[in-house]
Write a protein that holds these residues in place. Structure first.
Motif, short mmCIF file in Angstrom:
data_model
loop_
_atom_site.label_atom_id
_atom_site.label_comp_id
_atom_site.label_asym_id
_atom_site.label_seq_id
_atom_site.Cartn_x
_atom_site.Cartn_y
_atom_site.Cartn_z
N ALA A 60 8.11 0.60 -14.04
CA ALA A 60 7.51 1.21 -12.99
C ALA A 60 6.06 0.92 -13.21
N GLN A 91 6.76 5.24 -8.69
CA GLN A 91 7.92 4.73 -8.83
C GLN A 91 8.63 4.98 -10.04
N ARG A 92 8.16 5.66 -10.96
CA ARG A 92 8.86 6.35 -11.91
C ARG A 92 9.66 7.48 -11.37
N VAL A 105 14.84 -0.43 -16.64
CA VAL A 105 14.16 -0.31 -15.17
C VAL A 105 13.07 0.80 -15.57
N MET A 106 13.21 1.74 -15.98
CA MET A 106 12.41 2.94 -16.36
C MET A 106 10.94 2.42 -16.61
N PHE A 161 18.44 6.66 -10.65
CA PHE A 161 19.06 6.39 -11.75
C PHE A 161 19.55 7.76 -12.63
N THR A 167 10.43 -1.86 -4.58
CA THR A 167 9.64 -1.04 -5.57
C THR A 167 8.88 -2.23 -6.50
N LEU A 209 19.88 -0.60 -15.64
CA LEU A 209 19.59 0.57 -14.56
C LEU A 209 20.29 1.98 -15.03
N PHE A 237 12.67 5.88 -9.37
CA PHE A 237 13.66 5.55 -10.52
C PHE A 237 14.46 6.40 -11.18
N LYS A 238 13.69 7.62 -11.46
CA LYS A 238 14.44 8.94 -11.99
C LYS A 238 15.47 9.34 -11.10
N LEU A 246 15.21 -1.98 -6.17
CA LEU A 246 14.40 -3.03 -6.89
C LEU A 246 13.50 -3.72 -5.94
#
Length: 214
Positions: free
Chosen positions: A122, A127-128, A118-119, A135, A48, A104, A131-132, A45
């Motif tokens: 982004a 960033q997406r 969180v998704m 998480f 990003t 998250l 995160f994918k 986090l």
């Protein structure tokens, strides 16, 4: 057995009640080691979306981080399963001793409709993807596995039996007694997540590795 959703929380005395505030105010959080969610998630986090989590690591486990919050050694915890929060510290929720800042996982928990996911935070496609990758472990937490080469018809039978168990009344009653959250993810859905993760571009994977190894 459960589509896990982790959260970041702040202790009630901090005055920090939203993730946006953590972008402007440092929040000290406790961690239990470099491989733990408590250490990796706040680092991601910070790298990003620009939060200012300050990690104090080395606690033997999550319970020790919780005690550190009560003692004022740290002011929050990031990377804490919501089902665990409910099972072990329901009184903290009821007495408003913690503020839930962000979820998250890949999707929201029904208990937390107003807490940001969180998704959704982004700022761009990179960033997406980050995160994918990070998480995706949440919905497939604690998976049941079979070895390679199992015939497809047998895989189908095992998956059906597993999902039938997740709906069994006696099983659900026992889980309720143990305060275990049951929100199952089907085997084919887990398989799809795994396949998607393996498609992550190497530069994205390298960027994540750099973030969590700081």
């Amino acid at each position: 057995m459960n589509d896990e959703v982790s959260v970041c929380v702040s202790w009630y005395t901090t005055g920090i009640t939203s993730l946006e505030q953590v972008k402007h105010n440092e929040l000290t959080v406790g961690g239990s080691g470099q491989a733990a969610d408590t250490d990796q998630f706040p680092k991601v986090l910070n790298a990003t979306i620009g939060t200012k989590f300050r990690l104090v690591t080395g606690y033997p486990g999550g319970n020790d981080v919780d005690l550190a919050m009560e003692r004022g050694e740290v002011m929050g915890r990031c990377g804490w399963s919501w089902s665990s929060v409910v099972a072990t510290h329901k009184s903290w929720i009821d007495e408003h001793k913690i503020n839930v800042l962000v979820q998250l996982s890949l999707s929201k928990h029904p208990d937390l409709p107003n807490v940001p996911l969180v998704m959704d935070l982004a700022n761009n496609d990179e960033q997406r993807q980050i995160f994918k990758l990070v998480f995706a472990r949440q919905p497939m937490g604690r998976p049941f596995l079979a070895p390679p080469g199992v015939p497809s018809d047998r895989v189908s039978v095992l998956r059906e039996a597993f999902m039938d168990t997740m709906k069994d009344g006696d099983f659900l009653a026992e889980a309720e007694k143990m305060k275990l959250e049951i929100n199952p993810v089907a085997g084919d859905a887990v398989q799809e997540i795994v396949q998607d993760v393996y498609k992550t571009p190497k530069p994205i994977a390298a960027a994540v590795a750099e973030m969590i190894n700081q």
